[in-house]
Design a protein around this motif. Structure first.
Motif, PDB file in Angstrom:
ATOM      1  N   ALA A 188      42.041  27.754  47.512  1.00  0.00           N
ATOM      2  CA  ALA A 188      42.674  28.546  46.435  1.00  0.00           C
ATOM      3  C   ALA A 188      43.053  27.554  45.166  1.00  0.00           C
ATOM      4  CB  ALA A 188      43.764  29.445  46.994  1.00  0.00           C
TER       5      ALA A 188
ATOM      6  N   GLY B 185      45.710  28.037  41.984  1.00  0.00           N
ATOM      7  CA  GLY B 185      46.702  29.120  41.481  1.00  0.00           C
ATOM      8  C   GLY B 185      46.701  28.865  40.096  1.00  0.00           C
TER       9      GLY B 185
ATOM     10  N   ASP C  89      38.603  29.419  45.064  1.00  0.00           N
ATOM     11  CA  ASP C  89      38.943  30.684  44.742  1.00  0.00           C
ATOM     12  C   ASP C  89      40.156  31.012  43.929  1.00  0.00           C
ATOM     13  OD1 ASP C  89      39.538  33.267  45.298  1.00  0.00           O
ATOM     14  OD2 ASP C  89      40.420  33.032  47.364  1.00  0.00           O
TER      15      ASP C  89
ATOM     16  N   THR D 170      42.881  32.300  42.127  1.00  0.00           N
ATOM     17  CA  THR D 170      44.001  33.361  42.039  1.00  0.00           C
ATOM     18  C   THR D 170      44.908  33.259  40.935  1.00  0.00           C
ATOM     19  OG1 THR D 170      45.510  31.795  43.195  1.00  0.00           O
ATOM     20  CG2 THR D 170      44.070  33.110  44.692  1.00  0.00           C
TER      21      THR D 170
ATOM     22  N   ALA E  46      47.948  33.462  39.833  1.00  0.00           N
ATOM     23  CA  ALA E  46      49.454  33.255  40.405  1.00  0.00           C
ATOM     24  C   ALA E  46      50.563  33.829  39.616  1.00  0.00           C
ATOM     25  CB  ALA E  46      49.543  31.801  40.787  1.00  0.00           C
TER      26      ALA E  46
END
Length: 371
Positions: A3, A5, A34, A36, A38
Motif C-alpha cells: 500500500a 498512503g 495499492d 490509499t 490516507a
C-alpha cells in the motif's frame, strides 16, 4: 502489492485536481502500488473533513504537520499557496517521505536550492506539478525533435497568457504578494520555461523586460480600500539556448480572450512545429518542402492516450494530464523510469526565472550559470 498512503495538503482548485488524479490513476492504470487516500489537511478543519469525505480520504487534519506525522502517509502532495511550499516540503523531507509539490517550487531561489539539497540528502522521490509536459502530444513533439525531424533547432517562440487578472477591479490575492512568488512569470511563465527546457534544452543567457500595468487593486472583492501591486503583470524575455538556438518567451495574465494560452513554435532547419494548450490534442507540423502545416491529432497510438480513450478525436483534458503526471510519479516511486520534473529540475526552472527577473531589473543580458 504494498500500500502507498497518499496525504494531500490543500483543498482548492489544485487540491481537487490532485484528488481526481490519484483516484483516476488507480482506476485506469496497472500500478505497482495499492494507492490509499490516507489523509487530507486544510487550515479550515470543517472544510478538510467535508472534502476528505467527498474525495475519498480516510481522515482529515486541520494541521498540515499532523498529516506529515501520520504514519499512514507515504507521499505528501502539496497544493497550497506558493509561500507554504518550502516549510511543508522541508518537513516532509525531514520525515523521509516522498513529495509531490505544485509549481513554482518556492518563493525564492535560495529556498529552492535548500529544497533540492534536502531532497538529495533524504534520498526520496520528488516531483513538481509541471503537468503540461506529460501530454502525449508534447511527448511526441520531443521525440520528433530528438529524432532530428526538424533538423537543427534554431528558435523557440513561446507564450503563456490568460485573462483572469485583466480587470483592474479584480481584488488583491496572495498571487499579488511579492514575497509569495506572485506575478505572471511565477504563476504562468514557469510552466513555459519548464516546457522550453523540456523540448529545447538548457538556457544559458537571458535578457528581459517586465511591467506592472495595474499598480493598485481592491483589498478585497467590493472593497474601496486599495492595495499597491509590485509584482509583474506581464514579462517578455529573449533566450539563448546551450545548443545555439535563440528564443522568446512572454507571459501575461491580462490578455483578454485567453484562458490557457500556453503556446509555442519550435523551428529547425528542416521544419517547424506549433502547439497551443487551448487545443491540447493537436500538434501542427510543417516539414521542409511542404507548403503549409499538417495537423497531427492525438490518438491511442501515443503512450498514455489509450488509457482514457480508444479512439482519436475524443480528446484528453487537463485532469487526464494530471493523471498521467501522477502515473509517472508512482512508477518512479517503484523505480520504473524517471521522466518527470523533480526538485533538481524545478530548481533549474527557478534559477532561469530568477535570471529573467534580474535581467529585467538591471536591463542587461544575464548569464544563467552565474545566478
Amino acid at each position: 502489492m504494498r500500500a502507498l498512503g497518499i496525504g494531500l495538503i490543500g483543498t482548492g482548485f489544485m487540491g481537487r485536481a490532485h484528488a481526481l488524479a490519484f483516484n483516476n490513476a488507480r482506476t485506469v492504470f496497472d500500478l505497482p502500488f495499492d494507492l490509499t487516500l490516507a489523509a487530507l489537511a486544510d487550515a479550515d478543519t470543517e472544510r478538510a473533513q467535508r472534502c476528505a469525505s467527498a474525495w475519498g480520504f480516510a481522515k482529515a487534519h486541520g494541521d498540515w504537520q499532523q498529516l506529515i506525522d501520520d504514519p499512514q502517509v507515504d507521499l505528501v502532495a502539496i497544493t497550497t499557496p506558493n509561500h507554504l511550499h518550502y516549510p511543508m516540503a522541508m518537513a516532509a523531507l525531514a520525515a523521509g517521505k516522498a513529495v509531490y509539490c505544485e509549481k513554482p517550487l518556492a518563493v525564492s531561489l535560495e529556498q529552492a536550492d535548500t529544497m533540492r539539497r534536502a531532497a538529495h540528502e533524504a534520498g526520496v522521490v520528488t516531483r513538481v506539478g509541471y503537468n503540461y509536459q506529460h501530454n502525449p502530444i508534447i511527448v511526441l513533439a520531443r521525440q520528433m525533435i530528438e529524432a532530428g525531424e526538424l533538423g537543427q533547432i534554431i528558435s523557440f517562440q513561446g507564450e503563456f497568457s490568460e485573462d483572469f487578472m485583466a480587470d483592474p477591479a479584480s481584488p488583491w490575492s496572495w498571487r499579488c504578494e511579492v514575497g509569495h512568488a506572485g506575478g505572471a512569470l511565477a504563476d504562468l511563465g514557469s510552466h513555459l520555461l519548464a516546457m522550453a527546457r523540456y523540448l529545447v534544452g538548457d538556457v544559458t543567457h537571458v535578457c528581459a523586460d517586465s511591467q506592472t500595468v495595474h499598480g493598485q487593486r481592491p483589498a478585497s472583492l467590493g472593497s474601496s480600500e486599495r492595495r499597491p501591486i509590485e509584482i509583474d503583470d506581464q514579462v517578455h524575455a529573449l533566450l539563448r539556448f546551450a545548443n545555439g538556438a535563440r528564443g522568446t518567451v512572454s507571459s501575461s495574465w491580462l490578455k483578454r480572450g485567453y484562458k490557457n494560452h500556453l503556446s509555442f513554435e519550435i523551428s529547425g532547419t528542416q521544419g517547424t512545429l506549433a502547439f497551443d494548450q487551448e487545443r491540447l490534442n493537436e500538434l501542427r507540423v510543417c516539414r521542409a518542402g511542404a507548403d503549409s502545416f499538417q495537423r497531427l491529432l492525438a490518438g491511442p497510438a501515443l503512450p498514455g492516450y489509450a488509457a482514457f480513450s480508444p479512439a482519436a478525436g475524443h480528446q484528453l483534458g487537463y485532469n487526464e494530464l494530471k493523471t498521467l503526471e501522477v502515473q509517472e510519479l508512482i512508477m518512479a516511486l517503484a523505480g520504473q523510469g524517471a521522466t518527470g520534473t523533480d526538485f533538481e529540475a524545478a530548481w533549474e526552472v527557478e534559477r532561469l526565472a530568477t535570471a529573467i527577473r534580474m535581467a529585467a531589473r538591471e536591463e542587461r543580458w544575464v548569464n544563467v550559470d552565474q545566478v
